[in-house]
Design a protein around this motif. Structure first.
Motif, PDB file in Angstrom:
ATOM      1  N   VAL A   1       2.477  -3.160  -6.052  1.00 28.98           N
ATOM      2  CA  VAL A   1       2.530  -1.932  -5.250  1.00 28.98           C
ATOM      3  C   VAL A   1       3.964  -1.641  -4.835  1.00 28.98           C
ATOM      4  CG1 VAL A   1       1.859  -0.891  -3.035  1.00 28.98           C
ATOM      5  CG2 VAL A   1       0.139  -2.051  -4.439  1.00 28.98           C
ATOM      6  N   LEU A   2       4.675  -2.656  -4.356  1.00 29.82           N
ATOM      7  CA  LEU A   2       6.060  -2.447  -3.923  1.00 29.82           C
ATOM      8  C   LEU A   2       6.951  -2.019  -5.086  1.00 29.82           C
ATOM      9  CD1 LEU A   2       6.432  -5.495  -1.512  1.00 29.82           C
ATOM     10  CD2 LEU A   2       6.181  -3.074  -0.876  1.00 29.82           C
ATOM     11  N   ILE A   3       6.799  -2.658  -6.226  1.00 30.08           N
ATOM     12  CA  ILE A   3       7.609  -2.305  -7.395  1.00 30.08           C
ATOM     13  C   ILE A   3       7.278  -0.890  -7.867  1.00 30.08           C
ATOM     14  CG2 ILE A   3       7.989  -2.870  -9.836  1.00 30.08           C
ATOM     15  CD1 ILE A   3       7.612  -5.854  -8.953  1.00 30.08           C
ATOM     16  N   THR A   4       5.997  -0.539  -7.835  1.00 28.37           N
ATOM     17  CA  THR A   4       5.569   0.800  -8.250  1.00 28.37           C
ATOM     18  C   THR A   4       6.143   1.865  -7.324  1.00 28.37           C
ATOM     19  OG1 THR A   4       3.542  -0.060  -9.234  1.00 28.37           O
ATOM     20  CG2 THR A   4       3.539   2.272  -8.622  1.00 28.37           C
ATOM     21  N   LEU A   5       6.075   1.635  -6.018  1.00 28.37           N
ATOM     22  CA  LEU A   5       6.640   2.601  -5.073  1.00 28.37           C
ATOM     23  C   LEU A   5       8.159   2.695  -5.220  1.00 28.37           C
ATOM     24  CD1 LEU A   5       4.504   1.923  -1.874  1.00 28.37           C
ATOM     25  CD2 LEU A   5       4.576   4.037  -3.215  1.00 28.37           C
TER      26      LEU A   5
ATOM     27  N   MET B   1       4.533   8.414  -3.227  1.00 27.24           N
ATOM     28  CA  MET B   1       3.370   8.530  -4.110  1.00 27.24           C
ATOM     29  C   MET B   1       2.096   8.708  -3.299  1.00 27.24           C
ATOM     30  SD  MET B   1       4.074   5.505  -6.892  1.00 27.24           S
ATOM     31  CE  MET B   1       2.864   6.102  -8.067  1.00 27.24           C
ATOM     32  N   ARG B   2       1.142   9.377  -3.911  1.00 27.52           N
ATOM     33  CA  ARG B   2      -0.193   9.481  -3.350  1.00 27.52           C
ATOM     34  C   ARG B   2      -1.026   8.300  -3.841  1.00 27.52           C
ATOM     35  NH1 ARG B   2      -2.077  15.666  -3.455  1.00 27.52           N
ATOM     36  NH2 ARG B   2      -3.659  14.753  -2.128  1.00 27.52           N
ATOM     37  N   PHE B   3      -2.109   8.034  -3.128  1.00 30.76           N
ATOM     38  CA  PHE B   3      -2.969   6.901  -3.443  1.00 30.76           C
ATOM     39  C   PHE B   3      -3.403   6.922  -4.909  1.00 30.76           C
ATOM     40  CE2 PHE B   3      -6.994   4.754  -3.904  1.00 30.76           C
ATOM     41  CZ  PHE B   3      -6.853   3.603  -3.158  1.00 30.76           C
ATOM     42  N   SER B   4      -3.885   8.069  -5.364  1.00 31.33           N
ATOM     43  CA  SER B   4      -4.405   8.160  -6.734  1.00 31.33           C
ATOM     44  C   SER B   4      -3.312   7.879  -7.766  1.00 31.33           C
ATOM     45  CB  SER B   4      -5.039   9.525  -6.986  1.00 31.33           C
ATOM     46  OG  SER B   4      -4.090  10.548  -6.805  1.00 31.33           O
ATOM     47  N   ASP B   5      -2.077   8.254  -7.460  1.00 28.32           N
ATOM     48  CA  ASP B   5      -0.972   8.000  -8.391  1.00 28.32           C
ATOM     49  C   ASP B   5      -0.626   6.510  -8.439  1.00 28.32           C
ATOM     50  OD1 ASP B   5      -0.757  10.710  -9.043  1.00 28.32           O
ATOM     51  OD2 ASP B   5       0.564  11.079  -7.320  1.00 28.32           O
ATOM     52  N   ILE B   6      -0.660   5.864  -7.279  1.00 23.29           N
ATOM     53  CA  ILE B   6      -0.431   4.406  -7.254  1.00 23.29           C
ATOM     54  C   ILE B   6      -1.524   3.724  -8.063  1.00 23.29           C
ATOM     55  CG2 ILE B   6      -0.272   2.343  -5.804  1.00 23.29           C
ATOM     56  CD1 ILE B   6       0.670   4.241  -3.514  1.00 23.29           C
ATOM     57  N   HIS B   7      -2.754   4.145  -7.831  1.00 27.76           N
ATOM     58  CA  HIS B   7      -3.902   3.558  -8.523  1.00 27.76           C
ATOM     59  C   HIS B   7      -3.764   3.713 -10.035  1.00 27.76           C
ATOM     60  CE1 HIS B   7      -8.264   3.299  -9.661  1.00 27.76           C
ATOM     61  NE2 HIS B   7      -8.106   2.207  -8.932  1.00 27.76           N
ATOM     62  N   LYS B   8      -3.383   4.891 -10.494  1.00 33.38           N
ATOM     63  CA  LYS B   8      -3.203   5.127 -11.930  1.00 33.38           C
ATOM     64  C   LYS B   8      -2.050   4.292 -12.494  1.00 33.38           C
ATOM     65  CE  LYS B   8      -4.787   9.880 -11.710  1.00 33.38           C
ATOM     66  NZ  LYS B   8      -4.348  11.283 -11.666  1.00 33.38           N
ATOM     67  N   SER B   9      -0.981   4.162 -11.726  1.00 34.10           N
ATOM     68  CA  SER B   9       0.193   3.421 -12.198  1.00 34.10           C
ATOM     69  C   SER B   9      -0.106   1.940 -12.392  1.00 34.10           C
ATOM     70  CB  SER B   9       1.356   3.567 -11.219  1.00 34.10           C
ATOM     71  OG  SER B   9       1.825   4.886 -11.208  1.00 34.10           O
ATOM     72  N   ILE B  10      -0.864   1.367 -11.467  1.00 35.71           N
ATOM     73  CA  ILE B  10      -1.175  -0.062 -11.557  1.00 35.71           C
ATOM     74  C   ILE B  10      -2.315  -0.297 -12.539  1.00 35.71           C
ATOM     75  CG2 ILE B  10      -1.989  -2.073 -10.271  1.00 35.71           C
ATOM     76  CD1 ILE B  10      -0.341  -1.014  -7.908  1.00 35.71           C
ATOM     77  N   GLY B  11      -3.284   0.587 -12.525  1.00 35.23           N
ATOM     78  CA  GLY B  11      -4.335   0.541 -13.532  1.00 35.23           C
ATOM     79  C   GLY B  11      -5.549  -0.282 -13.184  1.00 35.23           C
TER      80      GLY B  11
ATOM     81  N   MET C   1      -9.380  -2.704  -3.195  1.00 33.88           N
ATOM     82  CA  MET C   1      -8.289  -3.678  -3.103  1.00 33.88           C
ATOM     83  C   MET C   1      -6.952  -2.982  -2.895  1.00 33.88           C
ATOM     84  SD  MET C   1      -7.416  -6.710  -2.743  1.00 33.88           S
ATOM     85  CE  MET C   1      -9.042  -7.383  -2.902  1.00 33.88           C
ATOM     86  N   LEU C   2      -6.767  -1.827  -3.494  1.00 31.77           N
ATOM     87  CA  LEU C   2      -5.534  -1.083  -3.273  1.00 31.77           C
ATOM     88  C   LEU C   2      -5.457  -0.619  -1.827  1.00 31.77           C
ATOM     89  CD1 LEU C   2      -2.908   0.117  -4.253  1.00 31.77           C
ATOM     90  CD2 LEU C   2      -4.201   2.082  -5.136  1.00 31.77           C
TER      91      LEU C   2
ATOM     92  N   TYR D   1       2.540   7.655   0.379  1.00 33.09           N
ATOM     93  CA  TYR D   1       3.053   6.323   0.679  1.00 33.09           C
ATOM     94  C   TYR D   1       4.479   6.209   0.161  1.00 33.09           C
ATOM     95  CZ  TYR D   1      -1.818   5.201   1.524  1.00 33.09           C
ATOM     96  OH  TYR D   1      -3.092   5.189   2.013  1.00 33.09           O
ATOM     97  N   SER D   2       5.288   5.468   0.907  1.00 33.40           N
ATOM     98  CA  SER D   2       6.666   5.206   0.492  1.00 33.40           C
ATOM     99  C   SER D   2       7.106   3.866   1.063  1.00 33.40           C
ATOM    100  CB  SER D   2       7.598   6.323   0.963  1.00 33.40           C
ATOM    101  OG  SER D   2       7.578   6.409   2.371  1.00 33.40           O
ATOM    102  N   LEU D   3       8.226   3.376   0.558  1.00 32.61           N
ATOM    103  CA  LEU D   3       8.784   2.124   1.058  1.00 32.61           C
ATOM    104  C   LEU D   3       9.542   2.354   2.354  1.00 32.61           C
ATOM    105  CD1 LEU D   3      10.251   0.523  -2.190  1.00 32.61           C
ATOM    106  CD2 LEU D   3       8.039   0.072  -1.109  1.00 32.61           C
ATOM    107  N   THR D   4       9.519   1.367   3.220  1.00 28.20           N
ATOM    108  CA  THR D   4      10.355   1.386   4.419  1.00 28.20           C
ATOM    109  C   THR D   4      11.705   0.766   4.081  1.00 28.20           C
ATOM    110  OG1 THR D   4       9.628  -0.793   5.151  1.00 28.20           O
ATOM    111  CG2 THR D   4       8.310   1.108   5.897  1.00 28.20           C
ATOM    112  N   SER D   5      12.638   0.840   4.998  1.00 21.28           N
ATOM    113  CA  SER D   5      13.947   0.214   4.761  1.00 21.28           C
ATOM    114  C   SER D   5      13.800  -1.300   4.645  1.00 21.28           C
ATOM    115  CB  SER D   5      14.927   0.592   5.865  1.00 21.28           C
ATOM    116  OG  SER D   5      14.440   0.199   7.126  1.00 21.28           O
TER     117      SER D   5
END
Length: 116
Positions: A27-31, A37-47, A53-54, A81-85
């Motif tokens: 998840v962190l690498i994908t973001l 990203m939106r939830f559905s995009d994260i879900h599609k990216s990870i597969g 679980m996501l 969703y996005s990464l924090t500092s």
């Protein structure tokens, strides 16, 4: 010998316990690779991660201050969703781990096959 838990709490064990599961690093690498990203995009990216679980993984990363969730008051509601500092400071280390895994996976697979 280095002692990692002088007060009964081991920060190394705690952090690795949270990040060492099957999905958190992905998840962190994908973001990091895709930005906001939106939830559905994260879900599609990870597969192959289930929606449940996501959801659990994103909530855990948010509670640790690694992922930021922004909710837009729209109909239907939009969540990004996005990464924090804090997470961004972890990314160079994760990139090194990913590079190491990619470089060493052929040898690891060979070793596994020899031990079977």
């Amino acid at each position: 010998m280095k002692n990692f838990h002088t007060d009964g709490f081991c920060p190394v064990r705690d952090v690795l316990g949270r990040l060492g599961n099957k999905w958190s690093l992905l998840v962190l690498i994908t973001l990091n690779a895709n930005g906001i990203m939106r939830f559905s995009d994260i879900h599609k990216s990870i597969g192959d991660v289930s929606q449940r679980m996501l959801t659990v993984t994103l909530r855990m990363l948010e509670s640790d201050g690694l992922v930021k969730r922004k909710i837009y008051a729209e109909i239907p509601p939009r969540v990004e969703y996005s990464l924090t500092s804090r997470a961004e400071s972890l990314i160079p280390l994760l990139n090194d781990l990913v590079d190491w895994a990619l470089q060493n996976m052929p040898g690891i697979r060979e070793s596994r096959n020899l031990s079977v």
